[in-house]
Design a protein around this motif. Structure first.
Motif, PDB file in Angstrom:
ATOM      1  N   PHE A 276      41.300 -34.497 -73.059  1.00 51.82           N
ATOM      2  CA  PHE A 276      40.854 -34.969 -74.376  1.00 51.82           C
ATOM      3  C   PHE A 276      40.970 -36.483 -74.460  1.00 51.82           C
ATOM      4  O   PHE A 276      41.816 -37.091 -73.799  1.00 51.82           O
ATOM      5  CB  PHE A 276      41.678 -34.309 -75.482  1.00 51.82           C
ATOM      6  CG  PHE A 276      41.392 -32.840 -75.645  1.00 51.82           C
ATOM      7  CD1 PHE A 276      40.275 -32.427 -76.345  1.00 51.82           C
ATOM      8  CD2 PHE A 276      42.229 -31.891 -75.072  1.00 51.82           C
ATOM      9  CE1 PHE A 276      39.986 -31.073 -76.491  1.00 51.82           C
ATOM     10  CE2 PHE A 276      41.958 -30.536 -75.214  1.00 51.82           C
ATOM     11  CZ  PHE A 276      40.830 -30.130 -75.923  1.00 51.82           C
ATOM     12  N   ALA A 277      40.139 -37.085 -75.301  1.00 55.21           N
ATOM     13  CA  ALA A 277      40.111 -38.547 -75.412  1.00 55.21           C
ATOM     14  C   ALA A 277      41.453 -39.077 -75.902  1.00 55.21           C
ATOM     15  O   ALA A 277      41.934 -40.106 -75.423  1.00 55.21           O
ATOM     16  CB  ALA A 277      38.992 -38.977 -76.363  1.00 55.21           C
ATOM     17  N   THR A 280      44.421 -37.272 -81.316  1.00 51.42           N
ATOM     18  CA  THR A 280      43.663 -36.981 -82.538  1.00 51.42           C
ATOM     19  C   THR A 280      42.505 -36.041 -82.255  1.00 51.42           C
ATOM     20  O   THR A 280      42.235 -35.090 -82.999  1.00 51.42           O
ATOM     21  CB  THR A 280      43.135 -38.285 -83.162  1.00 51.42           C
ATOM     22  OG1 THR A 280      44.232 -39.158 -83.442  1.00 51.42           O
ATOM     23  CG2 THR A 280      42.372 -38.008 -84.450  1.00 51.42           C
ATOM     24  N   HIS A 281      41.806 -36.304 -81.144  1.00 53.35           N
ATOM     25  CA  HIS A 281      40.694 -35.457 -80.715  1.00 53.35           C
ATOM     26  C   HIS A 281      41.191 -34.036 -80.433  1.00 53.35           C
ATOM     27  O   HIS A 281      40.603 -33.043 -80.878  1.00 53.35           O
ATOM     28  CB  HIS A 281      40.057 -36.065 -79.461  1.00 53.35           C
ATOM     29  CG  HIS A 281      38.807 -35.381 -79.026  1.00 53.35           C
ATOM     30  ND1 HIS A 281      38.394 -35.338 -77.711  1.00 53.35           N
ATOM     31  CD2 HIS A 281      37.880 -34.694 -79.736  1.00 53.35           C
ATOM     32  CE1 HIS A 281      37.268 -34.657 -77.629  1.00 53.35           C
ATOM     33  NE2 HIS A 281      36.924 -34.267 -78.836  1.00 53.35           N
ATOM     34  N   ARG A 284      42.216 -32.205 -83.762  1.00 54.39           N
ATOM     35  CA  ARG A 284      41.070 -31.804 -84.598  1.00 54.39           C
ATOM     36  C   ARG A 284      40.420 -30.527 -84.050  1.00 54.39           C
ATOM     37  O   ARG A 284      40.193 -29.565 -84.791  1.00 54.39           O
ATOM     38  CB  ARG A 284      40.042 -32.938 -84.661  1.00 54.39           C
ATOM     39  CG  ARG A 284      38.784 -32.590 -85.450  1.00 54.39           C
ATOM     40  CD  ARG A 284      37.930 -33.814 -85.680  1.00 54.39           C
ATOM     41  NE  ARG A 284      37.553 -34.463 -84.435  1.00 54.39           N
ATOM     42  CZ  ARG A 284      36.538 -34.066 -83.667  1.00 54.39           C
ATOM     43  NH1 ARG A 284      35.797 -33.024 -84.034  1.00 54.39           N
ATOM     44  NH2 ARG A 284      36.233 -34.708 -82.564  1.00 54.39           N
TER      45      ARG A 284
END
Length: 298
Positions: A276-277, A280-281, A284
């Motif tokens: 994941f980036a 937060t990504h 979500r």
């Protein structure tokens, strides 16, 4: 031999029931280890082995999953003809509530931690039904070898207090990958996992399983497999019920969920390790899939 690892820089004695070997020959494989699950990666050579009461021909590269009751016997004349590497662990290394008895329990009697981990450990629990091993391609072998090497580094160097968690995370990744190699179709919660989606897209599934921690787009998949975006997505949806990128995200989330439940790694580190980036990504998309935050799962 006791297949455990002792903490080097701890003020009190701490022993974890996990061990990763260096590259060894067949003569160094114990026939039986009564309190460990075993992942054996055969990297060179070929042998005929006797597993319990069955004879199997093993041609490298191959991966073998054994449980605490399985015995492997290699004829003396053949022991030097194969090179391998071994990851040994007690189920309680994944979760302190697990043991060899309760991991066999199915249905409503099983605790949630047991249900969550049965899918990961099914290749070991049902080793006989799954014929103990699978032949794999060199890329798969290298992927498992790389994860074993990362775990070996953590166990031998212990460069931070996170070494048990980091080792556990690499073990979890190997178990997920093995689940795909052994074509497990469902976990104990009946959540569909399209491991057996057909030979047409199996090379793509294998590629994703090795590369989910890297950037994967529809364009990179199309270029890798010499097709166009539309045809690839159409075939992928036909075989798995989801688009290629949806499958990538779903795999990352399932691995992240296991890491959250079974390790104490920070969410930021788990996000990085699962492709994941940023956290937060991950948070979500995690909440969209599981209707709870990573913190709530933990």
């Amino acid at each position: 031999m006791e297949y455990s690892t002792t903490a080097i820089n701890s003020t009190k004695l701490r022993i974890e029931p996990v061990f990763v070997s260096e590259k060894i020959s067949g003569k160094e494989l114990d026939e039986h280890v009564s309190d460990r699950f075993r992942i054996i990666l055969f990297t060179e050579g070929k042998i005929t082995a006797e597993i319990n009461d069955e004879h199997v021909q093993i041609i490298s590269p191959a991966v073998m999953c054994l449980n605490e009751k399985d015995r492997i016997k290699i004829a003396d004349a053949e022991k030097t003809q194969v090179k391998c590497r071994e990851f040994l662990f007690n189920p309680r290394f994944l979760n302190k509530k697990l043991n060899f008895e309760n991991i066999q329990i199915k249905g409503p009697e099983a605790e949630s931690e047991v249900i969550e981990n049965r899918m990961l450990l099914k290749t070991h629990i049902n080793s006989r039904e799954l014929n103990y091993f699978r032949y794999i391609n060199p890329e798969d072998s290298q992927h498992i070898s790389d994860l074993m090497e990362k775990a070996y580094f953590q166990l031998t160097e212990q460069d931070s207090g996170w070494w048990p968690c980091k080792t556990r995370s690499f073990l979890t990744e190997i178990l997920f990958f093995d689940a795909q190699l052994f074509e497990l179709k469902q976990n104990e919660n009946k959540e569909v996992t399209p491991f057996s989606a057909g030979s047409e897209i199996k090379p793509i599934l294998d590629y994703i399983a090795r590369s989910y921690d890297k950037k994967i787009t529809l364009d990179t998949l199309s270029a890798e497999f010499g097709t166009n975006r539309t045809d690839l997505n159409k075939l992928f949806k036909q075989k798995t019920g989801m688009t290629a990128i949806k499958y990538v995200i779903d795999l990352r989330l399932r691995i992240a969920r296991s890491l959250l439940k079974d390790t104490d790694l920070p969410v930021e580190r788990i996000a990085e390790q699962t492709g994941f980036a940023d956290s937060t990504h991950l948070e979500r998309l995690f909440k969209q899939k599981y209707q709870m935050s990573p913190g709530e799962v933990r």
